[in-house]
Design an enzyme around this catalytic site. Structure first.
Site, short mmCIF file in Angstrom:
data_model
loop_
_atom_site.label_atom_id
_atom_site.label_comp_id
_atom_site.label_asym_id
_atom_site.label_seq_id
_atom_site.Cartn_x
_atom_site.Cartn_y
_atom_site.Cartn_z
N SER A 244 0.82 -1.26 0.01
CA SER A 244 -0.02 -0.17 0.06
C SER A 244 0.75 1.35 -0.01
CB SER A 244 -0.94 -0.10 1.25
OG SER A 244 -2.04 0.91 1.07
N ASP A 454 -8.73 -3.56 -6.62
CA ASP A 454 -8.24 -3.02 -5.32
C ASP A 454 -8.92 -1.85 -5.04
OD1 ASP A 454 -6.66 -2.03 -3.16
OD2 ASP A 454 -5.08 -2.99 -3.66
N HIS A 483 -7.62 -5.89 -1.00
CA HIS A 483 -6.16 -4.97 -0.95
C HIS A 483 -5.36 -5.57 -0.33
CE1 HIS A 483 -3.80 -1.33 -0.79
NE2 HIS A 483 -3.73 -1.46 0.73
#
Length: 520
Positions: A244, A454, A483
């Protein structure tokens, strides 16, 4: 006086950094972030664990452990114990003889010295999320033993976070709950009202005791900390696994220090601009990409009463959100519903909980208890320091009104929120860095992995980053939603590609598309 002093120091630092380094351009609160915050809260170096004033061997001590239930929710087994140390770094790299701060570091050491090949720095995302407990979380989540044998897995709290000179704006409970996404705007007047709340948050940060730290809590300085950590660990090069926001950190490190990265894995990728205003708008697209997975799930389960078809489930969401905007219920307005829906769509395992929440809000039944978020205020403060300081955001109310009008039509589920105005529009200008430019200069040593649907880091942004890297990178995409890919996404094809790269150095010869296939 503080503002004048800080502005002068920031201007000097910016000029110095421009001269010394190449210009480098580089989500919502998740259940993983909550778990990492809880895990990190159980770890601290024992008294006396510190590093020298210059990079040198770290003094490792057993981390003090918290209460017995230190495994995160959803993680099988207990978290393996870590060692902890503190890395001493300058607050301002343009003034190395000035104020210093300590970066909290953890280690899950390889117990197979004959197989060990180096260190693997890690970052779980954020920004604002502690990474100190991340090596244990990875191990408990299924990090392959061959990877653990090959590396000392290193975690750390980025500057401004957790045990690394944490910052705090002293945000109120209302500001904490509202700060992640702007309120959904139906009219230009809604944007003006939200701008007032955003300005108050920025002003609160600027007036806080943490204000002298705020200009230095950014991705580029954290990348510099990583390179000092590399030196302190005695390594010529380091490997990296970032998820991320960790992909932005890895991309910036690879751009600032291209010769010091070994095997770099970026999981669930932000675009080449990192967590800038374009990434915030991209959340609206991510919601649209991911929402059909949940709509199919809910439509197939009539017990929830949310609709018999995916189209009806979508209509239920839009109507419920509008209703809650007009009349909030049980602590939820429409913006909160959109935010929690976005958050729960990070994991397929959250879908039953999300369906029950919608059902309760739709029918007036009591809402199921929501999980607490330990350290939310500090998380939000550090988050603003990073995203508002890494790049300049638009400052014109008219520009946000235009964006909201466009994204309300383009991404109806939450575009009129994610395109709205936030505290970064009012961040002190002297605190804003020139972005780091991510490009194709450097060795071909980057492996990107990415889910196709995502919500937090949409595929479109990952493709832009892949294009920016050029021949430096190869990208593996997984035909699934959610995610997070490696050891959390359940895709054997993608997992095998990452494990092979980390342990053997072999990457796919070209970009690879992995079908949906559960791990065995």
């Amino acid at each position: 006086m503080r503002w004048t002093h800080t502005r002068t120091a920031r201007t000097h630092a910016t000029r110095t950094h421009r001269a010394r380094t190449p210009t480098v351009r580089t989500r919502g609160v998740t259940a993983v972030a909550v778990a990492l915050a809880a895990a990190a809260a159980t770890l601290t170096a024992l008294p006396g664990a510190s590093a020298a004033q210059t990079p040198g061997p770290l003094r490792w001590k057993p981390c003090a452990q918290g209460p017995a239930g230190s495994a995160r929710a959803g993680t099988p087994g207990k978290l393996p114990p870590l060692e902890c140390a503190t890395l001493d770094v300058p607050l301002d790299y343009a003034d190395p003889g000035g104020r210093r701060i300590g970066i909290a570091v953890s280690r899950l050491a390889s117990d197979k010295p004959e197989r060990r090949r180096g260190v693997l720095l890690t970052n779980p995302g954020g920004p604002g999320v502690s990474g100190l407990g991340y090596p244990s979380v990875l191990a408990a989540s299924g990090l392959p033993q061959k990877v653990r044998d090959a590396y000392d897995v290193i975690g750390f709290d980025p500057r401004g976070v957790g045990r690394s000179a944490p910052v705090s704006c002293g945000l109120t409970q209302e500001q904490q709950s509202r700060g992640n996404f702007p309120a959904y705007a139906y009219t230009p007047g809604d944007v003006v009202r939200e701008a007032g709340r955003a300005r108050q948050i920025a002003e609160r940060c600027a007036a806080s005791p943490s204000a002298p730290l705020m200009p230095y809590i950014g991705t580029a300085d954290t990348a510099r900390d990583m390179d000092r950590l590399r030196a302190a660990l005695g390594e010529r090069r380091v490997s990296f696994l970032g998820a991320s926001y960790g992909t932005q950190l890895g991309a910036v490190y690879a751009s600032m220090f291209p010769g010091r990265g070994d095997r770099i894995v970026l999981d669930s990728n932000l675009g080449p601009g990192g967590y800038d205003d374009r990434a915030m708008r991209m959340f609206g697209r991510g919601m649209e990409d991911r929402f059909p997975d949940f709509a199919r799930y809910a439509a197939a389960r009539p017990q929830y009463g949310l609709g018999a078809t995916p189209r009806q489930v979508r209509a239920t969401f839009l109507e419920l959100a509008r209703r809650l905007d007009r009349k909030p219920a049980q602590g939820f307005d429409g913006t909160a519903l959109r935010g929690v829906t976005f958050d729960r769509l990070y994991l397929d395992a959250n879908m039953p909980e999300l369906a029950r929440l919608w059902q309760a809000l739709d029918t007036g039944r009591p809402v199921p208890p929501q999980p607490p978020f330990p350290g939310r205020e500090q998380f939000m403060s550090a988050r603003f320091a990073v995203i508002c300081g890494d790049a300049a955001w638009p400052r014109s109310i008219g520009e946000y009104q235009r964006r909201v009008a466009v994204d309300r039509l383009r991404y109806p589920l939450m575009g009129a929120s994610t395109a709205g105005v936030g505290p970064c529009a009012y961040w002190p200008r002297s605190w804003v860095r020139e972005p780091v430019r991510v490009g194709d200069r450097g060795p071909s040593n980057i492996l990107m992995v990415q889910n196709e649907r995502d919500p937090g880091t949409p595929l479109a942004g990952a493709r832009s980053l892949r294009q920016a890297f050029g021949a430096r990178a190869v990208m593996v995409t997984a035909d699934q939603g959610g995610h997070g890919v490696y050891v959390t996404g359940g895709n054997r094809c993608a997992d095998d590609a990452v494990t092979a790269y980390l342990t053997t150095g072999r990457r796919p010869a070209r970009d690879l598309a992995c079908p949906t296939r559960p791990a065995t």
